[in-house]
Design a protein around this motif. Structure first.
Motif, PDB file in Angstrom:
ATOM      1  N   HIS A 255       0.847  -1.197   0.000  1.00 26.42           N
ATOM      2  CA  HIS A 255       0.000   0.000   0.000  1.00 26.42           C
ATOM      3  C   HIS A 255       0.883   1.248   0.000  1.00 26.42           C
ATOM      4  O   HIS A 255       1.963   1.254   0.604  1.00 26.42           O
ATOM      5  N   ALA A 256       0.396   2.288  -0.679  1.00 26.15           N
ATOM      6  CA  ALA A 256       1.120   3.560  -0.734  1.00 26.15           C
ATOM      7  C   ALA A 256       0.663   4.459   0.406  1.00 26.15           C
ATOM      8  O   ALA A 256      -0.493   4.385   0.830  1.00 26.15           O
ATOM      9  N   PHE A 257       1.559   5.306   0.886  1.00 29.41           N
ATOM     10  CA  PHE A 257       1.138   6.351   1.820  1.00 29.41           C
ATOM     11  C   PHE A 257       0.245   7.329   1.058  1.00 29.41           C
ATOM     12  O   PHE A 257       0.304   7.411  -0.174  1.00 29.41           O
ATOM     13  N   GLY A 258      -0.572   8.066   1.789  1.00 32.91           N
ATOM     14  CA  GLY A 258      -1.430   9.058   1.132  1.00 32.91           C
ATOM     15  C   GLY A 258      -2.892   8.875   1.466  1.00 32.91           C
ATOM     16  O   GLY A 258      -3.750   9.482   0.845  1.00 32.91           O
ATOM     17  N   LEU A 276      -1.836   5.006   5.238  1.00 37.49           N
ATOM     18  CA  LEU A 276      -1.759   4.286   3.966  1.00 37.49           C
ATOM     19  C   LEU A 276      -3.111   4.388   3.266  1.00 37.49           C
ATOM     20  O   LEU A 276      -4.141   4.538   3.915  1.00 37.49           O
ATOM     21  N   SER A 277      -3.102   4.284   1.927  1.00 36.54           N
ATOM     22  CA  SER A 277      -4.363   4.367   1.194  1.00 36.54           C
ATOM     23  C   SER A 277      -4.817   2.973   0.788  1.00 36.54           C
ATOM     24  O   SER A 277      -4.006   2.054   0.670  1.00 36.54           O
ATOM     25  N   ASN A 346      10.295   2.174   5.991  1.00 41.00           N
ATOM     26  CA  ASN A 346      11.228   3.033   6.729  1.00 41.00           C
ATOM     27  C   ASN A 346      10.657   3.410   8.085  1.00 41.00           C
ATOM     28  O   ASN A 346      11.381   3.520   9.064  1.00 41.00           O
ATOM     29  N   PHE A 382      10.488   1.393  -3.601  1.00 42.97           N
ATOM     30  CA  PHE A 382       9.471   2.332  -3.087  1.00 42.97           C
ATOM     31  C   PHE A 382       9.452   2.391  -1.572  1.00 42.97           C
ATOM     32  O   PHE A 382       9.209   3.441  -0.983  1.00 42.97           O
ATOM     33  N   ARG A 385      12.271   4.589  -0.532  1.00 47.12           N
ATOM     34  CA  ARG A 385      12.017   6.015  -0.797  1.00 47.12           C
ATOM     35  C   ARG A 385      10.903   6.558   0.086  1.00 47.12           C
ATOM     36  O   ARG A 385      10.523   7.726  -0.017  1.00 47.12           O
ATOM     37  N   GLY A 386      10.313   5.682   0.907  1.00 47.82           N
ATOM     38  CA  GLY A 386       9.259   6.127   1.835  1.00 47.82           C
ATOM     39  C   GLY A 386       7.929   6.352   1.147  1.00 47.82           C
ATOM     40  O   GLY A 386       7.076   7.080   1.657  1.00 47.82           O
ATOM     41  N   GLU A 387       7.707   5.704  -0.025  1.00 50.67           N
ATOM     42  CA  GLU A 387       6.441   5.913  -0.741  1.00 50.67           C
ATOM     43  C   GLU A 387       5.330   4.984  -0.240  1.00 50.67           C
ATOM     44  O   GLU A 387       4.157   5.245  -0.473  1.00 50.67           O
ATOM     45  N   GLY A 388       5.714   3.888   0.375  1.00 55.49           N
ATOM     46  CA  GLY A 388       4.697   2.941   0.831  1.00 55.49           C
ATOM     47  C   GLY A 388       5.348   1.818   1.612  1.00 55.49           C
ATOM     48  O   GLY A 388       6.537   1.885   1.954  1.00 55.49           O
TER      49      GLY A 388
END
Ligand code: CTP
Ligand code: MG
Length: 400
Positions: A255-258, A276-277, A346, A382, A385-388
């Motif tokens: 899952h991605a953050f957001g 997370l979305s 992370n 990802f 990079r802290g995206e999810g």
């Protein structure tokens, strides 16, 4: 080593009706007789009969439930099960089942799930008649009542009972005959035998069985309940519980953050962390565990049971998913050995709340041990990079 031959026989179990006359508030197939549903009893009978490819035609949206019932009934023959969604009429449901039959099948039986207590010998008689050369064969019972022809309240005359029989299911046909008859059909028929007869084929009669009665009304359901409760009940014996080996399954989720609100991960709320979305709360740890467990039990995947057609799971947290998953496994005869899941991210820093997360996840699974580990990816990908976040789970399930 012997190789199990692909079965020549297919059984289409139509269970897509709504059960209006029973009026139980849910599709008839899922109504309980005793501890088991109408569909489960029907499938127990099918799996007690000679080996066949079994296609269950389910009410649209209830394919996952039908699959659970079919796998529970199938014992160690889970590979013989398919499930498809039915149509608006029984005939449309049979047509959907026909589409799903394996190519090797050349004898097709069509059976009403509502005839839940049909003994295996009826299946055997119908199959034998078609194997012996009949284009079609159906089980029938003599008519007991005296039958009259009437117009309104006027009796026009008697009908010779000897000429009459009550038709039951399973109705069996040569596959080419049934396929062609369904393709040619331009209107609705009362049963498959009528449709095949209209296409110009003779259909044979074999002896039916009183226990193959159709559960249509509440009184029929009561009759089935009494028959099952009676100590002298002469009913098809449930398959011997062949011991099955334990099974493992793997599941992953990303899952991605957001998302909106707070972060939910590993069954815990993490105040102050970015959310997370996802369709639910985006808890990748819980979703990976669900997939691993369903996969281990051969019950499909998270989309089968919790997809977007189940709005009740929108925004749901881990406990809702895990409790339902443990329930599905239990109904299918599995107990959970253990679950191990690793999450790559992370943040948040996981170690301080590991014990708490493991306890919450384990409780939602009815007490099965859950281990959770967390790792970073050295800044790569990802997750780095802290995206999810991504999670990987492995589950062991044991026959209950
Ligand atoms: N059936 C089906 N698809 C439909 C209608 C019926 O698969 N669109 C199945 C039913 O699930 C049942 C069998 O056909 O196993 C015989 O139908 P019936 O006893 O009439 O069941 P229901 O249609 O569910 O009941 P009702 O007519 O009372 O609504
Ligand atoms: Mg009906």
């Amino acid at each position: 080593m012997s190789i199990t031959p692909v079965p020549r026989v297919g059984v289409i179990v139509v269970a897509a009706g709504s059960g209006t006359r029973l009026g139980a508030g849910e599709p008839k197939a899922f109504v309980g007789i005793d501890g088991r549903s109408i569909l489960r009893h029907a499938l127990d009978g099918v799996f007690d009969a000679p080996s066949a490819h079994v296609v269950v035609v389910a009410p649209p949206g209830r394919e996952g439930d039908a699959l659970s019932e079919a796998l529970a009934a199938s014992g160690d023959r889970r590979d013989l099960v398919s499930v498809v969604a039915g149509g608006g009429t029984r005939q449309a449901s049979v047509a959907a089942g026909l589409q799903a039959l394996w190519a090797d099948v050349d004898i097709v039986l069509v059976h009403d799930a509502a005839r839940a207590l049909t003994p295996p010998e009826v299946f055997a008689r119908v199959i034998a008649a078609v194997e012996d050369g009949a284009a079609g064969a159906i089980p029938v019972l003599p008519v007991i009542d005296t039958i009259k022809r009437v117009a309104g309240d006027e009796i026009l005359g008697a009908v010779d009972r000897a000429e009459l029989a009550a038709a039951q299911t399973p109705q069996g046909f040569r596959r080419d005959v049934l396929d062609a008859a369904y393709e040619a059909a331009t209107r609705d028929y009362t049963d498959d035998a009528a449709l095949v007869a209209e296409a110009g084929h003779a259909v044979a009669a074999v002896p039916g069985h009183p226990l193959a009665f159709k559960i249509t009304t509440a009184a029929d359901l009561d009759r089935a309940r009494h028959l099952l409760a009676a100590p002298t009940a002469h009913l098809p014996a449930r398959l011997e519980n062949t011991p099955l080996p334990p099974r493992v399954g793997v599941g992953t989720d990303v899952h991605a953050f957001g998302g909106e609100g707070a972060l939910w991960l590993a069954g815990l709320e993490w105040p102050g962390e970015p959310a997370l979305s996802g369709h639910s709360d985006g808890d990748a740890v819980a979703h990976a565990i669900v997939d691993a467990l369903l996969s281990a039990a051969g019950l499909g995947d998270i989309g089968t049971h919790f997809g977007t057609d189940h709005p009740e799971y929108a925004g749901a947290h881990a406990d809702a998913f895990l409790t339902r998953t443990a329930g599905l496994l239990g109904e299918a005869g599995w107990r959970i050995g253990n679950v191990s899941v690793q999450v790559q991210m992370n943040r948040p820093r996981f170690a301080a709340r590991r014990a708490e997360a493991q306890r919450v996840l384990s409780e939602a699974l009815g007490g099965a041990p859950v281990s959770v580990t967390a790792t970073t990816t050295d800044g790569l990908g990802f997750a780095g990079r802290g995206e999810g976040v991504s999670a990987f789970a492995v589950a062991l399930v044991i026959p209950a």
